[in-house]
Design a protein around this motif. Structure first.
Motif: not given
Length: 399
Positions: A274-279, A298-299, A304-305, A309-310
């Protein structure tokens, strides 16, 4: 002329024992006199900008470079040598005007304040003399090289192009865009693999929508070579484009970074899927924090969090950054909310420990004790158990 020469004699009386025959300038009036002297005597100006405090690099530069006979003789013959020391209002204005960011720094210029070259940091005497030779070449050939470059400059070396870029940018900014365009148009893409072109790429290829960047990003190792410092380039593009996006409040630039830049990050087998989504989350957080827009920060994290699925490590970083920004009840409750969502998806000792830590700061000791109990039920490692014991000690010592 006699008055100018008299002024020169007076200014030299401040020179002390420094080499070469430095003129110490501490005021705008003295600087203006130096400019007039340089013009009247057809001399170029060498400015040595140094620290007012103890500075080992400055001491080395003065003793091992400027103190050499060959350097002293060259500067005395060809330049008015100016010594400017930090600490005065003039020195501060001079540094700001010529974008001097470190000491020692050297500038080669004319009496019209036209900068031919600037070098930051220590220069050994061989490098210093090469810089002097370069300035001599440019002053003799600039008048013919610049028009030739504007017409395409097919035979110019990359180094000559960069010299022209610097001169134009430092003195005539309107030329720089035209120069870059001329260089781009005459550039053979196959030659990009040569490291001689890398400074150009690192400096000037920053528009993520440009055809050249699109060509490079398809397969940068194939285009530029495996030794190209892509991570440093990526970081520069990230910071450069984000700074513009923030200063112009242009979210479309952030969207473009998301589409064009983020997928090019260098990855290895150890990186999470999930690195791309995290970045992507970090990018939007950086943007809103740059705008001091905590509400949208915050929004976007809320949105996205869950999709992200961090991993535990990513979540720790998200919470650490978040709680460093604000320790308000609202901010801490948000951190707890995000942790609860991640624990619900995939509980772990690390997440429980972080949740307990936030609850302790929030002064919710009973909930923190329960959370630490949940952590202990998951067979923590020795290191994790030490953290649990530490938090238990903090809770009990505050009762």
């Amino acid at each position: 002329m006699k008055k100018l020469l008299l002024t020169l004699a007076i200014l030299f009386s401040f020179a002390g024992t420094a080499k070469p025959d430095f003129i110490y300038v501490t005021s705008l009036t003295q600087w203006e006199e130096v400019l007039a002297l340089a013009e009247a005597n057809r001399k170029m100006i060498y400015v040595y900008y140094t620290s007012s405090d103890d500075c080992e690099p400055c001491d080395f530069m003065e003793s091992s470079t400027l103190g050499r006979d060959v350097v002293e003789d060259y500067l005395n013959e060809n330049y008015l040598s100016i010594y400017i020391r930090e600490g005065t209002s003039f020195a501060r204005s001079f540094a700001a005007g010529f974008d001097i960011g470190s000491v020692p720094s050297s500038l080669w210029m004319t009496g019209s304040e036209f900068v031919w070259k600037m070098e930051a940091g220590v220069m050994e005497h061989e490098k210093f003399m090469r810089a002097c030779d370069k300035v001599g070449f440019l002053t003799q050939n600039y008048g013919s090289i610049m028009p030739y470059a504007m017409r395409g400059g097919d035979t110019l070396s990359v180094e000559e192009w960069f010299d022209l870029f610097y001169i134009a940018g430092a003195n005539q900014p309107q030329y720089e865009t035209r120069l870059v365009s001329a260089f781009r148009n005459s550039l053979n893409l196959d030659s990009l693999k040569s490291d001689r072109y890398w400074p150009y790429i690192m400096t000037y290829v920053s528009d993520l929508t440009s055809p050249l960047y699109q060509y490079i990003k398809i397969d940068w190792e194939q285009t530029l070579g495996e030794e190209f410092p892509w991570q440093a380039y990526y970081d520069r593009l990230y910071n450069f484009n984000l700074e513009i996006a923030v200063s112009t409040m242009d979210s479309s630039m952030v969207e473009n970074m998301e589409l064009q830049l983020l997928p090019t990050v260098v990855r290895d087998s150890a990186d999470p899927e999930n690195l791309l989504a995290y970045n992507k989350l970090l990018l939007w957080q950086d943007y809103y924090l740059g705008l001091n827009d905590f509400e949208n920060y915050i929004r976007v994290t809320d949105e996205q969090i869950i999709k992200l699925e961090p991993t535990d490590e990513q979540m720790v970083e998200i919470i650490r950054t978040h709680t460093s920004l604000s320790r308000s009840d609202y901010s801490l409750d948000k951190a707890t909310e995000w942790l609860n969502a991640c624990i619900k998806m995939k509980p772990s000792v690390q997440l429980y420990i972080m949740k307990a830590d936030v609850l302790i700061v929030r002064n919710k000791r009973t909930e923190a004790l329960q959370t630490l109990g949940d952590a202990q039920e998951m067979s923590p490692t020795e290191e994790e158990q030490e953290l649990i014991d530490l938090l238990l000690y903090v809770i009990h010592s505050t009762y």
